[in-house]
Design an enzyme around this catalytic site. Structure first.
Site, PDB file in Angstrom:
ATOM      1  N   CYS A  88       0.822  -1.224   0.000  1.00  0.00           N
ATOM      2  CA  CYS A  88       0.000   0.000   0.000  1.00  0.00           C
ATOM      3  C   CYS A  88       0.854   1.272   0.000  1.00  0.00           C
ATOM      4  O   CYS A  88       0.613   2.198  -0.777  1.00  0.00           O
ATOM      5  CB  CYS A  88      -0.937   0.014   1.201  1.00  0.00           C
ATOM      6  SG  CYS A  88      -0.172  -0.518   2.730  1.00  0.00           S
ATOM      7  N   HIS A  95      -2.955   6.309   4.774  1.00  0.00           N
ATOM      8  CA  HIS A  95      -1.529   6.573   4.986  1.00  0.00           C
ATOM      9  C   HIS A  95      -1.190   7.995   4.523  1.00  0.00           C
ATOM     10  O   HIS A  95      -1.807   8.511   3.587  1.00  0.00           O
ATOM     11  CB  HIS A  95      -0.680   5.625   4.142  1.00  0.00           C
ATOM     12  CG  HIS A  95      -0.669   4.198   4.597  1.00  0.00           C
ATOM     13  ND1 HIS A  95      -1.084   3.764   5.848  1.00  0.00           N
ATOM     14  CD2 HIS A  95      -0.258   3.077   3.938  1.00  0.00           C
ATOM     15  CE1 HIS A  95      -0.935   2.455   5.930  1.00  0.00           C
ATOM     16  NE2 HIS A  95      -0.432   2.004   4.799  1.00  0.00           N
TER      17      HIS A  95
HETATM   18  C1  2RA Z   1       0.957  -2.077   6.569  1.00  0.00           C
HETATM   19  N1  2RA Z   1       1.706  -1.935   4.279  1.00  0.00           N
HETATM   20  O1  2RA Z   1       0.547  -0.905   6.438  1.00  0.00           O
HETATM   21  C2  2RA Z   1       1.512  -2.836   5.389  1.00  0.00           C
HETATM   22  C3  2RA Z   1       0.651  -3.997   5.002  1.00  0.00           C
HETATM   23  N2  2RA Z   1      -0.635  -3.605   4.604  1.00  0.00           N
HETATM   24  O2  2RA Z   1       0.934  -2.703   7.627  1.00  0.00           O
END
Ligand code: 2RA
Length: 340
Positions: free
Chosen positions: A133, A247
């Protein structure tokens, strides 16, 4: 009409988002099979006006399945991905199991669709890997700039949401926040640290190499595979922060040639799947809540890197929904490419 599809890991956060995205995008399918572990088999699942019974994932689950969307963890992908491939299915795998495997396309549809152009429904089974991601979110913002002025060096700092560690981690964040506000002791379970009102190095596995954690190395290695070059210097620091499902990433870029803020903003605005939030007069820039549940990756705070004396450096701030574009949406867009 359309392909017969299967969703593996349907009861997880990404599995549920697969269904949401398939519905939102009117993905055409002639049949759909919902697969999960024995523990979840038998559950009823509403989808597009039908009630489905979740079936246990077995070696025989993939006969007559054209496309299998996987998000059930690396060990399930390692075990059943090849089984599905042998049965003739095209696996779109959200785990990290096959991302760096030679011959497995690692695809962001807006970035490198050609990597999977040889894969056809009915043309024999295949595995296509969904990138991590934080890699998807970074490269949605950086690729249009890379095409404009060729990135020589990329330094990424991520601020990663709970959802990346699954539904249980989102629950833990809420529970601990409640406990702390009630003056109670926070009880770390998923993570070895208190999560509420705290942040910590991403603990995807132990620090694997040279003090880098797995998440940081994924950013480095996957970017080179997706861009098809090792002629770019990349480093990353990946941090888990108390945010639910989007994120955020701070990205410093050094280019081969000069690039102006205006040209960068124009290239970003023209790139499908990217939206700009960048108004200095109103101090408006992307936040995780702007990106949450949205398809696009949001880019802002585009500015020259003042640590340089030339115009070859930029700084960006990027937010993207981890469950959506970071996982389920990207995977369904890969499946849509198979329909072309
Ligand atoms: C996380 N990118 O954010 C890793 C797995 N999704 O934990």
């Amino acid at each position: 009409d359309g392909p017969s599809i299967a969703v593996v890991g349907v009861t997880g956060a990404v599995g549920q988002e697969f269904l949401q995205v398939l519905k939102e995008r009117n993905f055409p399918y002639k049949s759909i099979k919902l697969l999960a572990s024995a523990r979840s088999a038998g559950k009823q699942q509403e989808f597009e006006g039908e009630t489905y019974t979740v079936e246990e994932l077995t070696e025989n689950s993939f006969n007559d399945v054209d496309i299998a969307l996987f998000s059930a963890g690396g060990s399930i992908s390692k075990k059943f991905g090849p089984v599905a491939q042998k049965a003739g299915s095209i696996v779109v795998d959200n785990s990290s199991a096959f991302r760096m495997t030679e011959g497995v396309p690692l695809v962001i549809p807006e970035v490198n669709p050609d990597a999977m152009s040889h894969v056809k429904i009915g043309g024999g089974g295949a595995i296509i890997a969904n990138p991590n991601c934080s890699t998807i979110i970074a490269l949605m913002a950086v690729t249009p700039l890379h095409r404009l002025a060729k990135v020589k060096r990329m330094i990424v700092s991520t601020y990663q949401a709970a959802s990346g560690a699954g539904a249980a981690a989102m629950e833990e964040l809420k529970e601990q926040t409640r406990d702390v506000l009630d003056g109670k002791e926070a009880k770390p379970v998923i993570f070895p640290y208190q999560y509420a009102f705290n942040l910590f190095s991403h603990n995807s596995g132990m620090d694997v190499e040279m003090g880098y954690n797995e998440e940081e190395l994924k950013m480095v290695k996957e970017t080179k595979k997706i861009w098809g070059t090792s002629d770019v210097a990349i480093t990353a620091t990946c941090i888990r922060v108390p945010v639910m499902r989007a994120h955020a990433e701070s990205i410093n870029l050094e280019f081969d040639k000069d690039i102006s803020e205006a040209d960068a903003l124009a290239a970003l605005a023209a790139f499908p799947g990217v939206s700009i939030i960048d108004d200095r007069s109103k101090n408006r820039f992307p936040t995780p809540l702007d990106a949450t549940t949205r398809d696009d990756v949001y880019v802002g705070r585009v500015r020259r890197d003042i640590s340089r004396s030339d115009a070859k450096g930029l700084e960006l701030f990027v937010c993207g929904d981890q469950i959506k574009k970071g996982a389920a949406l990207n995977a369904v867009q890969i499946a849509e490419l198979l329909l072309k």
